[in-house]
Design a protein around this motif. Structure first.
Motif, PDB file in Angstrom:
ATOM      1  N   LYS A  39      -4.791   5.193 -14.636  1.00 49.50           N
ATOM      2  CA  LYS A  39      -4.110   4.233 -13.768  1.00 49.50           C
ATOM      3  C   LYS A  39      -3.222   4.948 -12.754  1.00 49.50           C
ATOM      4  N   ALA A  40      -2.568   6.013 -13.164  1.00 56.50           N
ATOM      5  CA  ALA A  40      -1.740   6.782 -12.238  1.00 56.50           C
ATOM      6  C   ALA A  40      -2.606   7.442 -11.176  1.00 56.50           C
ATOM      7  N   GLU A  42      -5.351   6.207  -9.931  1.00 53.17           N
ATOM      8  CA  GLU A  42      -5.673   5.156  -8.966  1.00 53.17           C
ATOM      9  C   GLU A  42      -4.518   4.922  -8.006  1.00 53.17           C
ATOM     10  N   ARG A  43      -3.289   4.925  -8.527  1.00 55.97           N
ATOM     11  CA  ARG A  43      -2.115   4.755  -7.651  1.00 55.97           C
ATOM     12  C   ARG A  43      -2.001   5.929  -6.684  1.00 55.97           C
ATOM     13  N   ALA A  46      -4.547   5.476  -3.875  1.00 56.10           N
ATOM     14  CA  ALA A  46      -4.115   4.456  -2.912  1.00 56.10           C
ATOM     15  C   ALA A  46      -3.004   4.993  -2.030  1.00 56.10           C
ATOM     16  N   GLN A  47      -2.089   5.727  -2.614  1.00 59.16           N
ATOM     17  CA  GLN A  47      -0.995   6.325  -1.858  1.00 59.16           C
ATOM     18  C   GLN A  47      -1.524   7.369  -0.869  1.00 59.16           C
TER      19      GLN A  47
END
Length: 102
Positions: A39-40, A42-43, A46-47
């Motif tokens: 999940k990190a 994926e963040r 996106a960032q």
């Protein structure tokens, strides 16, 4: 001669699989939800996309500013550019002009 007789314990058979299950659960949870988990990641992706888009706009803005500076600092000074910058800096215009700032 001394001999010891041990009772067969059924609980002893479950200790190693239980410890293994606990370790697998712990590391499995942190591989998904941890600081560097899925999940990190994926963040972070996106960032990265957002920051690349911002970089592209900043690069365009810098190119425009460099072009204006080149017009001002070239061997032959552009009168229009100098006039525009002076009016903007001094906040002045002629009475017959309409000024639109963007």
């Amino acid at each position: 001669m001394w001999t010891k007789h041990h009772k067969k314990r059924y609980l002893g058979r479950l200790v190693m699989p239980a410890i293994t299950a606990v370790f697998l659960t712990y590391f499995g949870y942190h591989s998904v939800h941890g600081e560097f988990g899925l999940k990190a990641t994926e963040r972070f992706d996106a960032q990265l996309i957002d920051r690349k888009a911002r970089l592209a706009t900043l690069v365009e803005k810098r190119a425009m500013i460099e072009k204006e500076v080149a017009l001002l600092s070239d061997g032959s000074l552009e009168r229009d550019m100098l006039d525009e910058k002076a009016r903007f800096a001094l906040n002045m215009s002629r009475p017959d002009e309409i000024v639109i700032f963007h």
